[in-house]
Design an enzyme around this catalytic site. Structure first.
Site, PDB file in Angstrom:
ATOM      1  CE  LYS A  85      -2.131  -1.312   3.802  1.00 52.20           C
ATOM      2  NZ  LYS A  85      -1.478  -2.622   4.016  1.00 52.20           N
ATOM      3  NE  ARG A 136      -4.828  -1.872   9.747  1.00 52.73           N
ATOM      4  CZ  ARG A 136      -3.730  -1.383   9.180  1.00 52.73           C
ATOM      5  NH1 ARG A 136      -3.702  -0.152   8.746  1.00 52.73           N
ATOM      6  NH2 ARG A 136      -2.665  -2.135   9.052  1.00 52.73           N
ATOM      7  NE  ARG A 161       7.646  -2.808   6.152  1.00 51.97           N
ATOM      8  CZ  ARG A 161       6.333  -2.703   6.275  1.00 51.97           C
ATOM      9  NH1 ARG A 161       5.643  -2.012   5.399  1.00 51.97           N
ATOM     10  NH2 ARG A 161       5.716  -3.285   7.277  1.00 51.97           N
ATOM     11  NE  ARG A 181       5.968  -1.066  10.123  1.00 53.71           N
ATOM     12  CZ  ARG A 181       4.860  -0.962   9.397  1.00 53.71           C
ATOM     13  NH1 ARG A 181       4.851  -0.178   8.324  1.00 53.71           N
ATOM     14  NH2 ARG A 181       3.777  -1.616   9.708  1.00 53.71           N
ATOM     15  NE  ARG A 212       1.886  -5.654  10.703  1.00 59.25           N
ATOM     16  CZ  ARG A 212       2.949  -5.373   9.931  1.00 59.25           C
ATOM     17  NH1 ARG A 212       4.134  -5.866  10.245  1.00 59.25           N
ATOM     18  NH2 ARG A 212       2.822  -4.615   8.892  1.00 59.25           N
TER      19      ARG A 212
HETATM   20  P1  AP5 Z   1       4.854  -1.627   1.820  1.00 61.96           P
HETATM   21  O1  AP5 Z   1       4.542  -0.735   0.667  1.00 61.96           O
HETATM   22  O2  AP5 Z   1       5.566  -1.048   2.996  1.00 61.96           O
HETATM   23  O3  AP5 Z   1       3.511  -2.414   2.270  1.00 61.96           O
HETATM   24  P2  AP5 Z   1       2.241  -1.910   3.070  1.00 61.96           P
HETATM   25  O4  AP5 Z   1       1.029  -2.579   2.479  1.00 61.96           O
HETATM   26  O5  AP5 Z   1       2.204  -0.421   3.156  1.00 61.96           O
HETATM   27  O6  AP5 Z   1       2.558  -2.607   4.448  1.00 61.96           O
HETATM   28  P3  AP5 Z   1       2.411  -2.132   5.940  1.00 61.96           P
HETATM   29  O7  AP5 Z   1       3.088  -3.182   6.774  1.00 61.96           O
HETATM   30  O8  AP5 Z   1       2.863  -0.716   6.123  1.00 61.96           O
HETATM   31  O9  AP5 Z   1       0.891  -2.230   6.132  1.00 61.96           O
HETATM   32  P4  AP5 Z   1       0.170  -2.390   7.442  1.00 61.96           P
HETATM   33  O10 AP5 Z   1      -1.228  -2.220   6.961  1.00 61.96           O
HETATM   34  O11 AP5 Z   1       0.443  -3.591   8.234  1.00 61.96           O
HETATM   35  O12 AP5 Z   1       0.834  -1.262   8.345  1.00 61.96           O
HETATM   36  P5  AP5 Z   1       0.385   0.180   8.787  1.00 61.96           P
HETATM   37  O13 AP5 Z   1       1.604   1.021   8.787  1.00 61.96           O
HETATM   38  O14 AP5 Z   1      -0.811   0.640   8.020  1.00 61.96           O
HETATM   39  O15 AP5 Z   1       5.672  -2.874   1.232  1.00 61.96           O
HETATM   40  C1  AP5 Z   1       6.145  -3.913   2.088  1.00 61.96           C
HETATM   41  C2  AP5 Z   1       7.538  -4.366   1.586  1.00 61.96           C
HETATM   42  O16 AP5 Z   1       7.412  -4.953   0.279  1.00 61.96           O
HETATM   43  C3  AP5 Z   1       8.555  -3.222   1.425  1.00 61.96           C
HETATM   44  O17 AP5 Z   1       9.831  -3.708   1.756  1.00 61.96           O
HETATM   45  C4  AP5 Z   1       8.496  -2.861  -0.070  1.00 61.96           C
HETATM   46  O18 AP5 Z   1       9.742  -2.353  -0.519  1.00 61.96           O
HETATM   47  C5  AP5 Z   1       8.180  -4.221  -0.692  1.00 61.96           C
HETATM   48  N1  AP5 Z   1       7.312  -4.101  -1.860  1.00 61.96           N
HETATM   49  C6  AP5 Z   1       6.192  -3.330  -1.959  1.00 61.96           C
HETATM   50  N2  AP5 Z   1       5.606  -3.480  -3.166  1.00 61.96           N
HETATM   51  C7  AP5 Z   1       6.380  -4.382  -3.838  1.00 61.96           C
HETATM   52  C8  AP5 Z   1       6.287  -4.978  -5.132  1.00 61.96           C
HETATM   53  N3  AP5 Z   1       5.285  -4.646  -5.981  1.00 61.96           N
HETATM   54  N4  AP5 Z   1       7.237  -5.865  -5.517  1.00 61.96           N
HETATM   55  C9  AP5 Z   1       8.245  -6.191  -4.674  1.00 61.96           C
HETATM   56  N5  AP5 Z   1       8.399  -5.676  -3.424  1.00 61.96           N
HETATM   57  C10 AP5 Z   1       7.459  -4.777  -3.011  1.00 61.96           C
HETATM   58  O19 AP5 Z   1      -0.108  -0.099  10.271  1.00 61.96           O
HETATM   59  C11 AP5 Z   1       0.797  -0.467  11.298  1.00 61.96           C
HETATM   60  C12 AP5 Z   1       0.012  -0.626  12.602  1.00 61.96           C
HETATM   61  O20 AP5 Z   1      -0.612   0.630  12.938  1.00 61.96           O
HETATM   62  C13 AP5 Z   1      -1.151  -1.621  12.553  1.00 61.96           C
HETATM   63  O21 AP5 Z   1      -0.704  -2.942  12.820  1.00 61.96           O
HETATM   64  C14 AP5 Z   1      -2.058  -1.081  13.661  1.00 61.96           C
HETATM   65  O22 AP5 Z   1      -1.577  -1.401  14.933  1.00 61.96           O
HETATM   66  C15 AP5 Z   1      -1.925   0.427  13.483  1.00 61.96           C
HETATM   67  N6  AP5 Z   1      -2.923   1.003  12.568  1.00 61.96           N
HETATM   68  C16 AP5 Z   1      -2.654   1.676  11.395  1.00 61.96           C
HETATM   69  N7  AP5 Z   1      -3.804   2.077  10.829  1.00 61.96           N
HETATM   70  C17 AP5 Z   1      -4.807   1.659  11.649  1.00 61.96           C
HETATM   71  C18 AP5 Z   1      -6.227   1.754  11.577  1.00 61.96           C
HETATM   72  N8  AP5 Z   1      -6.853   2.368  10.545  1.00 61.96           N
HETATM   73  N9  AP5 Z   1      -6.955   1.199  12.572  1.00 61.96           N
HETATM   74  C19 AP5 Z   1      -6.352   0.597  13.623  1.00 61.96           C
HETATM   75  N10 AP5 Z   1      -5.012   0.457  13.755  1.00 61.96           N
HETATM   76  C20 AP5 Z   1      -4.242   0.993  12.762  1.00 61.96           C
END
Ligand code: AP5
Length: 214
Positions: free
Chosen positions: A14, A89, A128, A161, A172
């Protein structure tokens, strides 16, 4: 106002996709994960409240999320275009977003579901690395920096992270299935769900999303 959503499991790409779309369009990227990590780093009351949930891979309570998103939207302008990443979410967050947008005579325009096989997701998260300085996201093999552990853009050190440990990643993914996956059906019924094959390269996934962006 326009509002689009990037929906997908942790590690679906994302944040990476959002960066590609942001640079090619006028969309403003709103990542609740990034907002929470900034709050944790700064030690604000929101950060202190969110920290333990994030470390365990659990969702932060809806009221905290709705407060920070509400505060952010209140700073915006009527013709802003928002791209939400990691929000909503839960069904409660989705309904609250609908209500907020309705008051602004707007609605969710499109929801992009990033589809990636689970083994690919696990390997993306375990590899990552993020820059301490500017937040740029890398992957040790898929998207490596030119010099190991050093950011290409600002020279900052790269780190892993805390919630990317294997045990937390598995939790997760379970939390996603239990609390977030029902949003696929919620938005499909509204006729705004758009599927993107995000198991491809970042360039291919970004091009597919841009070609489907209304
Ligand atoms: P990346 O682009 O970082 O993936 P992402 O989908 O953004 O993954 P996240 O782990 O950030 O998502 P998440 O939803 O768990 O975390 P968030 O920060 O929202 O890509 C991942 C890796 O793959 C990278 O190394 C990248 O280089 C590689 N990659 C990407 N695309 C690629 C491709 N096409 N080909 C090859 N490699 C690729 O949330 C974290 C925490 O915050 C949650 O667990 C929760 O506790 C809290 N939180 C956040 N939002 C909420 C909410 N709305 N409600 C409640 N809690 C929340």
């Amino acid at each position: 106002m326009k509002a689009i959503i990037l929906l997908g499991a942790p590690g679906a790409g994302k944040g990476t996709l959002a960066e590609g779309v942001r640079t090619a369009t006028e969309y403003i990227h709103i990542s609740t994960g990034d907002m929470l990590r900034t709050a944790v780093k700064a030690g604000t009351p929101t950060g202190l409240e969110a920290k333990s949930y994030m470390e365990a891979g659990e969702l932060v309570p809806d009221e905290v999320i709705l407060r920070i998103v509400g505060e952010r939207l209140a700073q915006g302008n009527p013709d802003d275009k928002y791209m939400f990443d990691g929000f909503p979410r839960t069904l409660e967050q989705a309904r609250a977003l609908d209500a907020t947008l309705e008051k602004l005579s707007a609605a969710v325009n499109q929801v992009f579901l990033l589809e990636v096989p689970t083994p690919v997701i696990v390997s993306r998260l375990s590899g990552r690395r993020i820059c301490k300085g500017c937040g740029a996201v890398y992957h040790v093999t898929n998207i490596p920096p030119k010099v190991a552990d050093v950011c290409d853009q600002c020279g900052g050190a790269l780190y892993q992270r805390p919630d990317d440990s294997e045990e937390t990643v598995l939790n997760r993914l379970e939390v996603y299935e239990r609390q977030t996956a029902s949003l696929i059906d919620f938005y499909d019924r509204k006729g705004v769900l758009v599927r993107v094959n995000a198991g491809t390269t970042p360039q291919e996934a970004t091009a597919e999303m841009l070609s489907k962006l209304a």
